[in-house]
Design an enzyme around this catalytic site. Structure first.
Site, mmCIF file in Angstrom:
data_model
loop_
_atom_site.group_PDB
_atom_site.id
_atom_site.type_symbol
_atom_site.label_atom_id
_atom_site.label_comp_id
_atom_site.label_asym_id
_atom_site.label_seq_id
_atom_site.Cartn_x
_atom_site.Cartn_y
_atom_site.Cartn_z
ATOM 1 N N ASN A 117 0.828 -1.088 0.155
ATOM 2 C CA ASN A 117 0.094 -0.075 -0.100
ATOM 3 C C ASN A 117 0.917 1.284 0.037
ATOM 4 O O ASN A 117 1.410 1.591 1.110
ATOM 5 C CB ASN A 117 -0.820 -0.021 1.277
ATOM 6 N N GLY B 15 2.068 2.350 10.620
ATOM 7 C CA GLY B 15 2.970 3.343 10.416
ATOM 8 C C GLY B 15 3.651 3.814 11.893
ATOM 9 O O GLY B 15 4.423 4.939 11.837
ATOM 10 N N SER C 131 3.241 -2.003 10.339
ATOM 11 C CA SER C 131 4.594 -2.027 10.661
ATOM 12 C C SER C 131 5.509 -3.400 10.294
ATOM 13 O O SER C 131 6.230 -3.650 10.983
ATOM 14 C CB SER C 131 4.992 -1.783 11.961
HETATM 15 P P1 PGA Z 1 2.733 0.347 7.588
HETATM 16 O O1 PGA Z 1 1.276 0.389 7.100
HETATM 17 O O2 PGA Z 1 3.333 -1.107 7.067
HETATM 18 O O3 PGA Z 1 3.359 1.565 7.188
HETATM 19 O O4 PGA Z 1 2.687 0.145 9.189
HETATM 20 C C1 PGA Z 1 0.466 -0.567 6.866
HETATM 21 C C2 PGA Z 1 -1.166 -0.182 6.199
HETATM 22 O O5 PGA Z 1 -1.603 0.706 6.697
HETATM 23 O O6 PGA Z 1 -1.735 -0.930 5.206
#
Ligand code: PGA
Length: 254
Positions: A11, A173, A213
């Protein structure tokens, strides 16, 4: 070992320009063709470019969102027909950033999924609780309510076009990844919910991704959990590390 085919999504969120899409295409092309399905979701403005760049490869391009109405006067929205016209087969729906920041309701997410599926698309349907909800012991309650809205608008046969992405909001995130035990526990209870509320066959067949994450260092331990069928990756999908995540998952799921 389960018969579910592992699946990893990338994503990109609201990141990247045309130059990034060009250079990242070359990275994505190095993803090995293994036992893992892969989709990547760029910003809407890059969908057609990336889909054209990856034509003929095993990497699918997905949208990050779609509207639930037929084509018409919906300024700023994209309809399912437009995604199909770009050659897309998959769309992410109900991401927590849409739910929590843009105010998308459980019912709106479900309606989007139903319309996309009615026109033959696969939906990566995101669910997940906030930290406050987890602390209040409401993990199942929140996730089940999000799934219940979906169940209300689908027929049993529609579930073959659903991938569930369990993404705890506190982990997205933040660099705070759920432990394999935490993630497995939720995935198992989601599968139990599916068995009880939809059918055993749907529970056995539905792929449940973990998101939040995920990176090259933590993906092996998560991927070993029996009810984790893959990942939805945000930040790390913008880096060459994404290739490593797909490769590692393929190895642990062999
Ligand atoms: P992240 O986001 O891997 O940056 O934590 C995952 C997501 O929102 O699909």
């Amino acid at each position: 070992m389960s018969t579910r085919r592992p699946v990893v999504g990338g994503n990109f969120k609201c990141n990247g320009d045309f130059n990034f899409i060009k250079t990242h295409t070359e990275v994505l092309k190095t993803i090995p063709k293994n036992n893992v399905d892969v989709y990547v979701a760029p910003s809407a403005i890059h969908l057609k470019t990336l889909a054209d760049n990856l034509k003929g490869t095993h990497i699918e391009v997905a949208a990050q969102n779609v509207y639930y109405e037929k084509p018409g006067a919906w300024t700023g929205e994209l309809n399912v027909e437009q995604l199909l016209d770009c050659g897309l087969k998959t769309v992410i729906i109900g991401h927590s950033e849409r739910r929590r920041i843009m105010g998308e309701t459980n019912e709106q997410s479900a309606k989007k999924a139903a319309r996309a599926i009615s026109l033959g698309m696969t939906v990566a349907f995101c669910i997940g609780e906030t930290l406050e909800e987890r602390k209040a012991g409401k993990v199942d309650e929140v996730n089940f309510a999000q799934l219940e809205a979906l169940r209300a608008v689908l027929k049993e046969a529609d579930w073959k076009n659903i991938i569930i992405a369990y993404e705890p909001v506190w982990s997205i995130g933040t660099g705070v990844v759920a432990t394999p035990e935490q993630a497995q526990e939720v995935h198992a209870s989601l599968r139990k919910w599916l068995a009880e509320k939809v059918s055993k066959a749907v529970a056995d067949a539905t792929r449940i991704q973990y998101g939040g994450s995920v990176n090259a260092a933590n993906c092996a331990a998560l991927g070993k959990c029996p009810d984790i069928d893959g990942f939805l990756v945000g930040g790390a999908s913008l880096k060459p590390e994404f290739v490593q995540i797909v490769t590692t998952l393929g190895e642990v799921k062999k």
